[in-house]
Design an enzyme around this catalytic site. Structure first.
Site, PDB file in Angstrom:
ATOM      1  N   ARG A   1      95.221  60.817 -12.152  1.00 22.13           N
ATOM      2  CA  ARG A   1      95.009  61.685 -11.372  1.00 22.13           C
ATOM      3  C   ARG A   1      95.407  61.602  -9.875  1.00 22.13           C
ATOM      4  O   ARG A   1      94.947  61.839  -9.089  1.00 22.13           O
ATOM      5  CB  ARG A   1      93.322  63.116 -11.662  1.00 22.13           C
ATOM      6  CG  ARG A   1      93.578  63.495 -13.064  1.00 22.13           C
ATOM      7  CD  ARG A   1      92.792  64.598 -12.504  1.00 22.13           C
ATOM      8  NE  ARG A   1      92.402  65.423 -14.363  1.00 22.13           N
ATOM      9  CZ  ARG A   1      92.006  64.840 -14.661  1.00 22.13           C
ATOM     10  NH1 ARG A   1      90.641  63.539 -15.202  1.00 22.13           N
ATOM     11  NH2 ARG A   1      91.821  65.543 -15.874  1.00 22.13           N
TER      12      ARG A   1
ATOM     13  N   ARG B   1      85.109  72.717 -21.355  1.00 19.93           N
ATOM     14  CA  ARG B   1      85.626  71.531 -22.058  1.00 19.93           C
ATOM     15  C   ARG B   1      84.499  71.172 -23.309  1.00 19.93           C
ATOM     16  O   ARG B   1      84.407  70.977 -24.456  1.00 19.93           O
ATOM     17  CB  ARG B   1      86.757  70.710 -22.326  1.00 19.93           C
ATOM     18  CG  ARG B   1      88.200  70.432 -21.781  1.00 19.93           C
ATOM     19  CD  ARG B   1      88.396  70.003 -21.007  1.00 19.93           C
ATOM     20  NE  ARG B   1      89.719  70.087 -20.529  1.00 19.93           N
ATOM     21  CZ  ARG B   1      90.869  69.739 -20.081  1.00 19.93           C
ATOM     22  NH1 ARG B   1      90.032  68.544 -19.100  1.00 19.93           N
ATOM     23  NH2 ARG B   1      92.290  69.567 -19.862  1.00 19.93           N
TER      24      ARG B   1
ATOM     25  N   HIS C   1      86.815  65.121 -10.463  1.00 19.94           N
ATOM     26  CA  HIS C   1      87.193  66.033 -12.103  1.00 19.94           C
ATOM     27  C   HIS C   1      88.145  65.434 -12.762  1.00 19.94           C
ATOM     28  O   HIS C   1      89.502  64.798 -12.322  1.00 19.94           O
ATOM     29  CB  HIS C   1      88.189  67.151 -11.321  1.00 19.94           C
ATOM     30  CG  HIS C   1      89.223  67.420 -12.842  1.00 19.94           C
ATOM     31  ND1 HIS C   1      88.805  67.833 -13.944  1.00 19.94           N
ATOM     32  CD2 HIS C   1      90.126  67.451 -12.488  1.00 19.94           C
ATOM     33  CE1 HIS C   1      89.787  68.505 -14.622  1.00 19.94           C
ATOM     34  NE2 HIS C   1      91.018  67.853 -14.182  1.00 19.94           N
TER      35      HIS C   1
ATOM     36  N   ASP D   1      86.181  70.930 -17.337  1.00 18.05           N
ATOM     37  CA  ASP D   1      86.039  69.932 -18.191  1.00 18.05           C
ATOM     38  C   ASP D   1      83.868  70.245 -18.172  1.00 18.05           C
ATOM     39  O   ASP D   1      83.783  70.066 -19.933  1.00 18.05           O
ATOM     40  CB  ASP D   1      85.167  68.749 -17.138  1.00 18.05           C
ATOM     41  CG  ASP D   1      85.932  68.400 -16.491  1.00 18.05           C
ATOM     42  OD1 ASP D   1      87.268  67.300 -16.323  1.00 18.05           O
ATOM     43  OD2 ASP D   1      86.507  68.824 -14.711  1.00 18.05           O
TER      44      ASP D   1
END
Length: 316
Positions: A91, A154, A178, A151
């Site tokens: 990212r 998840r 993140h 997240d």
């Protein structure tokens, strides 16, 4: 025309994430007016047309492709525009290009809705949230990133499958970046209020450090695995954004791990990272400093330093 008296939301960028977020908001019934902005006007028009064709299946909603003046009186601006993450790319690789997009586009939008709450979704979300805060001039309470809301979901999903318990009965957070340095808060994870390790022992099970590391690796690498298989992630993040919007529009005082400006928490300041936050109609009401373990605090600080190095390179 549909008469709109409820919430107005602007979505900037109608790629996979923006379009999926629009769909999630449409079927939620939370929004009465949805403005789609994209540099590719035809793409925004096509998405609006497709969504509008579901008019007989959802609550009344006005959806259209718009321009900057159409952002007037919007309560929420969701910024998904930016370059996509490619296979094998982190990212943080996206930082330079996507910061520039934030700097160019967000002021043009906020000029027409200075009272709006901004939710940044494009990656790297923590860097872009900080950039959005700097260029918008808005109070820090009204600029947030999607952070580790996804997240954390998840994380709960992985624990749910491992323990064979409904994910909705699991409380577990991911904090920090993140991204690759995100931190699982194992010390406070619980099922029905029972600490995770105690829950294991009740059922005659055991979860050692190695098990936890393997479980969390599934969370940390989830996006990479999905991108490798289908090119992009969008369903779960679309629902995560809907959840954040719900907390704002319904004034819920919900606790969500959004990314926001940190001020002297665990020795970290002047950077946007994810921690549990109280979210309501004013945006981020407050940050909740969790009673973390020493190793979790250290990992959080390391996450902050990783992002701070990027901010220095970007001169933000």
């Amino acid at each position: 025309m549909v008469q709109t008296t409820a919430a107005k939301v602007v979505i900037v960028g109608t790629g996979f994430v923006g379009a999926t977020t629009a769909y999630a908001l449409m079927i939620s019934g939370l929004v009465s007016e949805l403005v789609l902005l994209d540099v590719n006007r035809q793409k925004a028009e096509g998405e609006a047309m497709d969504l509008n064709h579901a008019a007989s299946f959802v609550k009344p909603i006005l959806i259209y492709a718009g321009d900057y003046p159409d952002c007037r009186d919007a309560q929420i601006v969701i910024f998904t525009a930016g370059a996509n993450q490619k296979p094998g790319e982190t990212r943080l690789h996206l930082a330079v290009q996507n910061v520039q997009i934030i700097q160019e586009e967000l002021p043009k939008i906020i000029r027409h809705c200075p009272q709006a709450i901004v939710i940044v979704v494009a990656n790297p979300v923590d860097i872009l949230t900080y950039a959005a805060l700097k260029v918008s001039g808005l109070p820090s309470a009204r600029v947030m990133g999607s952070g580790t809301v996804l997240d954390s979901s998840r994380f709960r999903h992985v624990i749910s499958r491992h323990c064979r318990v409904d994910a909705r009965n699991i409380h577990a957070y991911v904090i920090g970046e993140h991204g690759d340095t995100e931190v699982p808060v194992w010390s406070l994870a619980n099922i029905a209020g029972i600490p995770l390790d105690e829950y294991y022992s009740i059922w005659g099970q055991r979860c050692v450090v190695e098990d936890k590391q393997a479980l969390f690796e599934q969370v940390r690498t989830a996006a990479y695995q999905i991108i490798e298989r289908k090119g992009a992630t969008y369903y779960a993040i679309g629902l995560a954004i809907r959840r954040i919007c719900e907390a704002i529009l319904r004034d819920e005082y919900s606790i969500l791990t959004i990314s926001s400006l940190i001020d002297n928490i665990y020795g970290v300041s002047d950077i946007c990272l994810s921690l549990p936050c109280l979210v309501n109609e004013r945006g981020r009401e407050r940050i909740i400093a969790l009673p973390l373990s020493e190793s979790e605090i250290s990992a959080f600080r390391q996450s902050a330093e990783t992002l701070r190095a990027i901010l220095r390179q970007l001169n933000l």
